[in-house]
Motif scaffolding. Structure first.
Motif, short mmCIF file in Angstrom:
data_model
loop_
_atom_site.label_atom_id
_atom_site.label_comp_id
_atom_site.label_asym_id
_atom_site.label_seq_id
_atom_site.Cartn_x
_atom_site.Cartn_y
_atom_site.Cartn_z
N VAL A 18 0.83 -1.21 0.00
CA VAL A 18 0.00 0.00 0.00
C VAL A 18 0.86 1.26 0.00
O VAL A 18 0.73 2.12 -0.87
CB VAL A 18 -0.98 0.01 1.19
N THR A 19 1.76 1.38 0.98
CA THR A 19 2.53 2.62 1.11
C THR A 19 3.92 2.55 0.50
O THR A 19 4.56 3.58 0.31
CB THR A 19 2.68 3.03 2.59
N ARG A 20 4.40 1.34 0.23
CA ARG A 20 5.75 1.15 -0.31
C ARG A 20 6.78 1.90 0.54
O ARG A 20 7.66 2.60 0.04
CB ARG A 20 5.83 1.57 -1.77
N ASN A 21 6.66 1.70 1.84
CA ASN A 21 7.52 2.36 2.82
C ASN A 21 8.56 1.34 3.30
O ASN A 21 8.24 0.45 4.09
CB ASN A 21 6.66 2.88 3.98
N ALA A 22 9.79 1.47 2.82
CA ALA A 22 10.83 0.49 3.13
C ALA A 22 11.12 0.42 4.63
O ALA A 22 11.41 -0.65 5.16
CB ALA A 22 12.10 0.81 2.36
N ASP A 23 11.07 1.56 5.33
CA ASP A 23 11.31 1.55 6.77
C ASP A 23 10.23 0.75 7.49
O ASP A 23 10.53 -0.10 8.32
CB ASP A 23 11.38 2.98 7.33
N ALA A 24 8.97 1.04 7.17
CA ALA A 24 7.86 0.32 7.80
C ALA A 24 7.89 -1.15 7.42
O ALA A 24 7.62 -2.02 8.26
CB ALA A 24 6.54 0.97 7.42
N PHE A 25 8.22 -1.44 6.17
CA PHE A 25 8.30 -2.82 5.70
C PHE A 25 9.36 -3.58 6.51
O PHE A 25 9.11 -4.67 7.02
CB PHE A 25 8.65 -2.84 4.20
N ALA A 26 10.55 -3.00 6.64
CA ALA A 26 11.64 -3.65 7.37
C ALA A 26 11.27 -3.86 8.83
O ALA A 26 11.64 -4.88 9.43
CB ALA A 26 12.91 -2.82 7.26
N GLU A 27 10.53 -2.94 9.41
CA GLU A 27 10.14 -3.06 10.82
C GLU A 27 9.13 -4.19 11.05
O GLU A 27 8.90 -4.58 12.19
CB GLU A 27 9.60 -1.74 11.34
N CYS A 28 8.55 -4.74 9.99
CA CYS A 28 7.67 -5.90 10.12
C CYS A 28 8.47 -7.16 10.45
O CYS A 28 7.90 -8.15 10.89
CB CYS A 28 6.89 -6.13 8.82
N PHE A 29 9.79 -7.11 10.23
CA PHE A 29 10.66 -8.26 10.39
C PHE A 29 11.45 -8.20 11.69
O PHE A 29 11.72 -7.12 12.21
CB PHE A 29 11.65 -8.33 9.22
N THR A 30 11.85 -9.38 12.18
CA THR A 30 12.76 -9.43 13.31
C THR A 30 14.11 -8.88 12.86
O THR A 30 14.37 -8.76 11.65
CB THR A 30 12.95 -10.88 13.81
N GLU A 31 14.96 -8.56 13.81
CA GLU A 31 16.28 -8.01 13.49
C GLU A 31 17.05 -8.94 12.54
O GLU A 31 17.74 -8.48 11.64
CB GLU A 31 17.08 -7.81 14.78
N ASP A 32 16.89 -10.25 12.72
CA ASP A 32 17.57 -11.24 11.88
C ASP A 32 16.63 -11.87 10.85
O ASP A 32 16.92 -12.93 10.31
CB ASP A 32 18.20 -12.32 12.73
N GLY A 33 15.53 -11.17 10.55
CA GLY A 33 14.52 -11.71 9.64
C GLY A 33 15.07 -12.02 8.26
O GLY A 33 16.06 -11.43 7.81
#
Length: 138
Positions: A18-33
């Motif tokens: 929807v937003t194509r927000n790389a920061d928000a996308f990355a925050e969906c993952f664990t640090e080692d995702g």
């Protein structure tokens, strides 16, 4: 109260599709995702495997910037749909997705089906396998 697979999936879709927000996308993952697209051939523009939140952030920011330059169409969410499937493992769920892109200039709508397998830890995505037709990102 922990987040449900539905909430995790919807947050992931909002951040990425929807937003194509790389920061928000990355925050969906664990640090080692880990983000994997196993059907994408080696050397393709779209990343085949990303390890770690920062690599996911950097690669997806580049991908979203490229989409803007190419003028890629966004999906029509009213015509698109998905079904989530839970599994015997409470940390794994599967998304079965049918995405529709509106036709332009008399073209027919384009439907794309894909499957994503999510493994979560601490309410974040620890591993995501995204199975889609690689020609969609070439």
């Amino acid at each position: 109260m922990s987040r449900t697979p539905q909430q995790i999936f919807e947050g992931y879709i909002y951040a990425g599709t929807v937003t194509r927000n790389a920061d928000a996308f990355a925050e969906c993952f664990t640090e080692d995702g880990v983000f994997e697209a196993p059907l994408v051939p080696a050397g393709a523009v779209f990343p085949r495997r990303l390890v770690g939140r920062e690599e996911i952030r950097t690669a997806m920011a580049a991908h979203y910037a490229q989409q803007q330059v190419k003028g890629d169409r966004a999906p029509n969410f009213e015509k698109s749909g998905y079904v989530l499937h839970t599994t015997a493992d409470p940390d794994v769920f599967i998304a079965e997705i049918d995405t529709v892109f509106d036709g332009e200039g008399g073209e027919e709508d384009r439907a794309v089906s894909l499957v994503q397998i999510f493994r979560v830890r601490d309410e974040k995505i620890a591993r995501l396998r995204d199975y889609f037709a690689p020609d969609l990102v070439s």
